[in-house]
Design an enzyme around this catalytic site. Sequence first.
Site, mmCIF file in Angstrom:
data_model
loop_
_atom_site.group_PDB
_atom_site.id
_atom_site.type_symbol
_atom_site.label_atom_id
_atom_site.label_comp_id
_atom_site.label_asym_id
_atom_site.label_seq_id
_atom_site.Cartn_x
_atom_site.Cartn_y
_atom_site.Cartn_z
ATOM 1 N N ASP A 1 26.104 26.465 18.275
ATOM 2 C CA ASP A 1 27.408 26.683 19.127
ATOM 3 C C ASP A 1 28.381 25.513 18.991
ATOM 4 O OD1 ASP A 1 29.263 27.518 21.394
ATOM 5 O OD2 ASP A 1 28.367 26.024 22.571
ATOM 6 N N ASP B 1 32.496 32.566 22.525
ATOM 7 C CA ASP B 1 31.693 32.060 23.401
ATOM 8 C C ASP B 1 31.559 32.755 24.748
ATOM 9 O OD1 ASP B 1 34.527 31.562 24.161
ATOM 10 O OD2 ASP B 1 33.772 29.287 24.935
ATOM 11 N N LYS C 1 26.291 22.377 19.998
ATOM 12 C CA LYS C 1 24.849 22.288 20.302
ATOM 13 C C LYS C 1 24.153 23.298 19.444
ATOM 14 C CE LYS C 1 23.930 22.264 24.563
ATOM 15 N NZ LYS C 1 23.770 22.632 26.083
#
Length: 244
Positions: free
Chosen positions: A6, A96, A13
Site C-alpha cells: 500500500d 485505497d 506499508k
Amino acid sequence: MILVVDVGNTRIKAAVFEGATLFEIFVFSKMELQKNIENILEKFQNVTDLVISSVGDVEKQSFLDFKKVLKVHFISHEDSFPFHNCYATPKTLGIDRMVLASGATIQFPKQNRLVIDAGTCITYDFIDEKDNYLGGAIAPGLRLRYEALHNYTAKLPLLSFQSPEDFIGNSTSESIHSGVVNGFVYEIDGFIDEYKARYPNFIIILTGGDTDFLAKRLKNTIFANSNFLLESLNQTFQYKIKND
C-alpha cells in the site's frame, strides 16, 4: 504467497499473506522501496505475486522492475470489486478507498458499513447492506491540522500530536492540542451519529495510522484494525482472481 503493498501519501506499508494468513507487516519510506522489497523477497522466497494499491507518487516502474521474478498486479478502477460503485465520479474515487470498501463488503456481509481511515487525510466510506458504495467524506488528518495551524499563522508552533490534559487548554500548546485532538474526535463521533441515525444494522471500522490513538477516545463502539487496508488489499486481489 502474496506480497501486498500500500503506497500512501507519506509512507509505504507492505504485508506477506498466504491465503488469509498474515505473516508479517513492513513499514518504510518511499526512498527505501527497492531495498525493502528485495529484503522481503529474500526472507519470503515463496512469494509469487506482488499486489499494489497506490495513491502516492511512486513510479510504476519501481514495481515493474520486479516482473523478472514476480507477477506484478496494480489494483485499478477496471478490476472487479464486490460492491456496486454509486459514486457520481467513479473514476476519481481513490483506489485505497475502493480497497477498504471491498474489504468491508467481504468481511462484514449484509450490513451497513462505515470505514474510517485516519491517516494523512481522514476518509469516510459508506457501503450499505445491499453492497452499494454510496460515498463518504474527506478531511484533513491529525498531522495536517497541526501543520495548518503552524503554516498559516505567524506565531503558532508546530506540535506533534498528544492527548490534551483537559478540554480547556491553559497554554498555547495545550489549546492547540485541545482544538486539534478534541475537534478531530468530535468530528468523527458526529459523522458516526449522522450515519447511525439514518441506517440501522451498522458497523464502524476504524483503520489507518492514527487508529490506536483514536480508538480509546471515541464514544461510539467501533471495530479497530490498523491493518485493515492491507487485509482488504489481499482480499480484493483474491476476489479479482476469482471474478476477472
